[in-house]
Scaffold this motif. Structure first.
Motif, PDB file in Angstrom:
ATOM      1  N   ARG A  25      24.958   9.201  33.534  1.00 21.97           N
ATOM      2  CA  ARG A  25      23.908   8.642  34.498  1.00 21.97           C
ATOM      3  C   ARG A  25      22.719   9.374  34.419  1.00 21.97           C
ATOM      4  O   ARG A  25      22.361  10.559  34.384  1.00 21.97           O
ATOM      5  CB  ARG A  25      24.510   8.793  35.993  1.00 21.97           C
ATOM      6  N   ALA A  26      21.672   8.475  34.526  1.00 21.96           N
ATOM      7  CA  ALA A  26      20.182   9.240  34.464  1.00 21.96           C
ATOM      8  C   ALA A  26      19.700   9.329  35.790  1.00 21.96           C
ATOM      9  O   ALA A  26      19.836   8.275  36.737  1.00 21.96           O
ATOM     10  CB  ALA A  26      19.360   8.149  33.520  1.00 21.96           C
ATOM     11  N   SER A  27      18.964  10.214  36.170  1.00 25.72           N
ATOM     12  CA  SER A  27      18.363  10.398  37.288  1.00 25.72           C
ATOM     13  C   SER A  27      17.026  11.120  37.436  1.00 25.72           C
ATOM     14  O   SER A  27      16.858  12.307  37.117  1.00 25.72           O
ATOM     15  CB  SER A  27      19.438  11.178  38.303  1.00 25.72           C
ATOM     16  N   ARG A  29      15.336  11.974  39.409  1.00 25.49           N
ATOM     17  CA  ARG A  29      15.082  12.847  40.800  1.00 25.49           C
ATOM     18  C   ARG A  29      15.956  14.107  40.534  1.00 25.49           C
ATOM     19  O   ARG A  29      15.561  14.897  41.172  1.00 25.49           O
ATOM     20  CB  ARG A  29      15.445  12.116  42.169  1.00 25.49           C
ATOM     21  N   ALA A  30      16.990  14.140  39.830  1.00 21.38           N
ATOM     22  CA  ALA A  30      17.768  15.089  39.649  1.00 21.38           C
ATOM     23  C   ALA A  30      16.806  16.376  38.834  1.00 21.38           C
ATOM     24  O   ALA A  30      16.220  16.210  38.068  1.00 21.38           O
ATOM     25  CB  ALA A  30      19.120  14.970  38.628  1.00 21.38           C
ATOM     26  N   THR A  47      25.393  13.600  35.152  1.00 19.34           N
ATOM     27  CA  THR A  47      23.866  13.333  35.571  1.00 19.34           C
ATOM     28  C   THR A  47      23.003  14.006  34.786  1.00 19.34           C
ATOM     29  O   THR A  47      23.007  15.284  34.770  1.00 19.34           O
ATOM     30  CB  THR A  47      23.851  13.403  37.070  1.00 19.34           C
ATOM     31  N   PRO A  49      19.108  14.708  34.027  1.00 23.97           N
ATOM     32  CA  PRO A  49      17.488  14.533  34.896  1.00 23.97           C
ATOM     33  C   PRO A  49      16.648  14.290  33.554  1.00 23.97           C
ATOM     34  O   PRO A  49      16.972  14.063  32.482  1.00 23.97           O
ATOM     35  CB  PRO A  49      17.159  15.952  35.212  1.00 23.97           C
ATOM     36  N   ARG A  50      15.493  13.838  34.075  1.00 27.31           N
ATOM     37  CA  ARG A  50      14.267  13.482  33.116  1.00 27.31           C
ATOM     38  C   ARG A  50      14.269  14.417  31.959  1.00 27.31           C
ATOM     39  O   ARG A  50      14.113  15.644  32.124  1.00 27.31           O
ATOM     40  CB  ARG A  50      13.124  12.949  33.751  1.00 27.31           C
TER      41      ARG A  50
END
Length: 239
Positions: A25-27, A29-30, A47, A49-50
């Motif tokens: 999963r890409a997030s 906001r993470a 997850t 993060p960018r």
């Protein structure tokens, strides 16, 4: 998702204890890479993060392979909704009986859950029946309990959540996981009491727990049941 090669949505990854299914999963906001086990599907959710790379996620997975293996081993087996299987309603187990020639849909009779139609549709029809039972029973029970205690939720919603049995928003709306309809009535009573108490205390401080214990006598019993059987409710049906 990240720079470099495209990261697959799901894949099977070898680790020290065997092979595990990973869902990426890409997030944006993470703030860091995180990892958890989805109790319903049995996937390891990583997850990113960018700017994070798949290799970074794999490094985290392999560094914690023992934790992953232990978590997966604790998952109960997936419940198969088929002829001869069993399904819970209000904590009571009902055997599923396929009645292919009937034209009544799904119905309870003599302690068995009868399902008409083609065999390949049993699971889908049982899940739809359970959702319908939840939609009928859980909001009515919450409103009854709220009225008895002088609580005034603004709305009641049902969702298929994976990590919480219920929640209460700052505007007074209460959400319940529809799968609670499979749990014993005492467990439902406790979860409803828990969320109603949040209408007055949006925290888990001493005043909150004191109010919960005033609303329901089932707290300890329910917590014990959920610890032992809660994960099994999530292992029913599709991922």
């Amino acid at each position: 998702m990240t720079t470099g090669a495209k990261v697959p949505e799901t894949e099977v990854v070898p680790i020290a204890s065997g092979r595990v299914a990973v869902r990426w999963r890409a997030s944006p906001r993470a703030r860091r890479i995180s990892m958890r086990i989805d109790p319903r599907s049995g996937h390891v959710i990583i997850t990113l993060p960018r700017g994070a790379r798949r290799a970074d996620g794999l490094a985290l997975l392999r560094a914690h392979s023992a934790w992953v293996a232990a978590g997966l081993s604790r998952l109960p087996p997936r419940t198969e909704l088929r002829h001869g299987g069993h399904v819970l309603l209000d904590g009571q187990s009902h055997e599923i009986h396929h009645a292919p020639e009937a034209r009544r849909g799904v119905w309870l009779e003599d302690g068995r859950l009868h399902v008409s139609g083609a065999e390949e549709f049993i699971a889908r029809r049982v899940m739809a029946w359970l959702r319908a039972q939840a939609a009928h029973l859980l909001p009515a029970r919450l409103r009854l309990q709220a009225g008895q205690g002088g609580f005034h939720p603004t709305q009641v919603r049902l969702r298929d959540t994976r990590s919480r049995w219920g929640s209460c928003s700052s505007d007074g709306g209460i959400m319940l996981c529809w799968r609670l309809v499979m749990a014993p009535r005492e467990v439902q009573h406790y979860i409803i009491a828990h969320e109603l108490a949040h209408l007055r205390h949006m925290n888990h401080g001493p005043d909150f727990w004191q109010l919960v214990d005033q609303i329901t006598p089932h707290r300890r019993q329910a917590e014990k049941w959920l610890h032992a059987h809660g994960a099994g409710l999530h292992r029913l049906g599709g991922a």
